[in-house]
Design an enzyme around this catalytic site. Structure first.
Site, PDB file in Angstrom:
ATOM      1  N   HIS A   1       0.855  -1.187   0.000  1.00 55.10           N
ATOM      2  CA  HIS A   1       0.000   0.000   0.000  1.00 55.10           C
ATOM      3  C   HIS A   1       0.892   1.238   0.000  1.00 55.10           C
ATOM      4  O   HIS A   1       1.854   1.299   0.763  1.00 55.10           O
ATOM      5  CB  HIS A   1      -0.912  -0.012   1.237  1.00 55.10           C
ATOM      6  CG  HIS A   1      -1.911   1.088   1.206  1.00 55.10           C
ATOM      7  ND1 HIS A   1      -3.048   1.034   0.420  1.00 55.10           N
ATOM      8  CD2 HIS A   1      -1.925   2.300   1.801  1.00 55.10           C
ATOM      9  CE1 HIS A   1      -3.731   2.161   0.558  1.00 55.10           C
ATOM     10  NE2 HIS A   1      -3.064   2.946   1.386  1.00 55.10           N
TER      11      HIS A   1
ATOM     12  N   ASP B   1      -6.826  -3.351   3.472  1.00 54.22           N
ATOM     13  CA  ASP B   1      -5.658  -2.685   4.066  1.00 54.22           C
ATOM     14  C   ASP B   1      -5.583  -2.861   5.575  1.00 54.22           C
ATOM     15  O   ASP B   1      -5.268  -1.916   6.298  1.00 54.22           O
ATOM     16  CB  ASP B   1      -5.695  -1.169   3.738  1.00 54.22           C
ATOM     17  CG  ASP B   1      -5.668  -0.913   2.240  1.00 54.22           C
ATOM     18  OD1 ASP B   1      -5.065  -1.718   1.518  1.00 54.22           O
ATOM     19  OD2 ASP B   1      -6.244   0.094   1.827  1.00 54.22           O
TER      20      ASP B   1
HETATM   21  C1  GAR Z   1       1.367   0.784  -6.245  1.00 50.48           C
HETATM   22  O1  GAR Z   1       1.782   2.072  -5.863  1.00 50.48           O
HETATM   23  C2  GAR Z   1       0.657   0.123  -5.089  1.00 50.48           C
HETATM   24  O2  GAR Z   1       1.163   0.504  -3.844  1.00 50.48           O
HETATM   25  C3  GAR Z   1      -0.740   0.629  -5.296  1.00 50.48           C
HETATM   26  O3  GAR Z   1      -0.951   0.543  -6.678  1.00 50.48           O
HETATM   27  C4  GAR Z   1       0.288   0.864  -7.317  1.00 50.48           C
HETATM   28  C5  GAR Z   1       0.519  -0.108  -8.455  1.00 50.48           C
HETATM   29  O4  GAR Z   1       1.567   0.347  -9.272  1.00 50.48           O
HETATM   30  N1  GAR Z   1      -1.688  -0.162  -4.553  1.00 50.48           N
HETATM   31  C6  GAR Z   1      -2.726   0.368  -3.921  1.00 50.48           C
HETATM   32  O5  GAR Z   1      -2.985   1.569  -3.959  1.00 50.48           O
HETATM   33  C7  GAR Z   1      -3.568  -0.622  -3.138  1.00 50.48           C
HETATM   34  N2  GAR Z   1      -4.546   0.053  -2.335  1.00 50.48           N
HETATM   35  P1  GAR Z   1       2.220  -0.596 -10.353  1.00 50.48           P
HETATM   36  O6  GAR Z   1       1.093  -1.159 -11.200  1.00 50.48           O
HETATM   37  O7  GAR Z   1       3.118   0.285 -11.160  1.00 50.48           O
HETATM   38  O8  GAR Z   1       2.964  -1.671  -9.612  1.00 50.48           O
END
Ligand code: GAR
Length: 189
Positions: free
Chosen positions: A104, A145
């Site tokens: 997260h 979360d």
């Molecule tokens: C990441 O920053 C992750 O922490 C977030 O989505 C992004 C995915 O990036 N997750 C959340 O917000 C979950 N609540 P990516 O597709 O470039 O790995």
């Protein structure tokens, strides 16, 4: 050799880092990428890397055992949520106790919960006047979360920061730490 299954529905930059980390490893490999969003960037990454993908359907995910059975058949040793936004149903949590982790982009329990993802998180952090943000890697339970924290890493926020600049700082932490923690957990299984 352990099997990592990544659940991702976004650009897939964290998935890419994990794939890179375990390339040529004799500990584990990314065996499958599970996605709920046709056209997501992570699917292109999977295709380029030659990693199988499973595009899941919401009703079956929430109200049947079909995906649980598929994941058990692999077998999945660790399920890694890397930008996956659906809540994980109880049957999946119970089938893989302490085997599902999430990243997260904030310091939980602040700035978590339904709808708190991507830029929404960083906008909320800036609006709240926070002096720091960071990442939380945690075990997944039936609530958003909410599971036990495995690791938190912090970055400072200055008055000049914007949601975009905070996103960049947080993403650096994600890429630095997520593969390391995945490896640490796999070694402890
Ligand atoms: C990441 O920053 C992750 O922490 C977030 O989505 C992004 C995915 O990036 N997750 C959340 O917000 C979950 N609540 P990516 O597709 O470039 O790995």
């Amino acid at each position: 050799m352990k099997n990592i299954v990544i659940f991702a529905s976004g650009a897939g930059s964290n998935a890419q880092k994990i794939i890179d980390h375990f390339r040529g490893s004799d500990i584990a490999r990314v065996a499958l990428i599970v996605c709920n969003k046709p056209g997501a960037g992570v699917l292109e990454i999977a295709a380029r890397e030659g990693i199988p993908t499973l595009l899941i359907e919401r009703e079956a995910f929430l109200h049947s055992d079909v995906y649980v059975q598929q994941l058990k058949a692999i077998p999945a040793h660790l399920i890694v949520l890397a930008g996956f936004l659906w809540k994980i149903p109880a049957n999946l949590v119970q089938a893989f106790p302490n085997r599902i982790i999430n990243i997260h982009p904030a310091l939980l329990p602040k700035f978590g919960g339904k709808g708190m993802y991507g830029h929404f998180v960083h906008e909320a952090v800036i609006s709240a006047g926070e002096k720091e943000s960071g990442i939380t890697i945690h075990f997944v339970n039936e609530k958003y979360d909410d599971g036990e924290t495995i690791l938190q890493e912090r970055c400072t926020i200055t008055p000049e920061d914007t949601p975009e600049s905070v996103a960049r700082k947080v993403q650096l932490l994600e890429h630095q730490w997520f593969p390391v923690i995945v490896e640490r957990l796999l070694k402890s299984l």
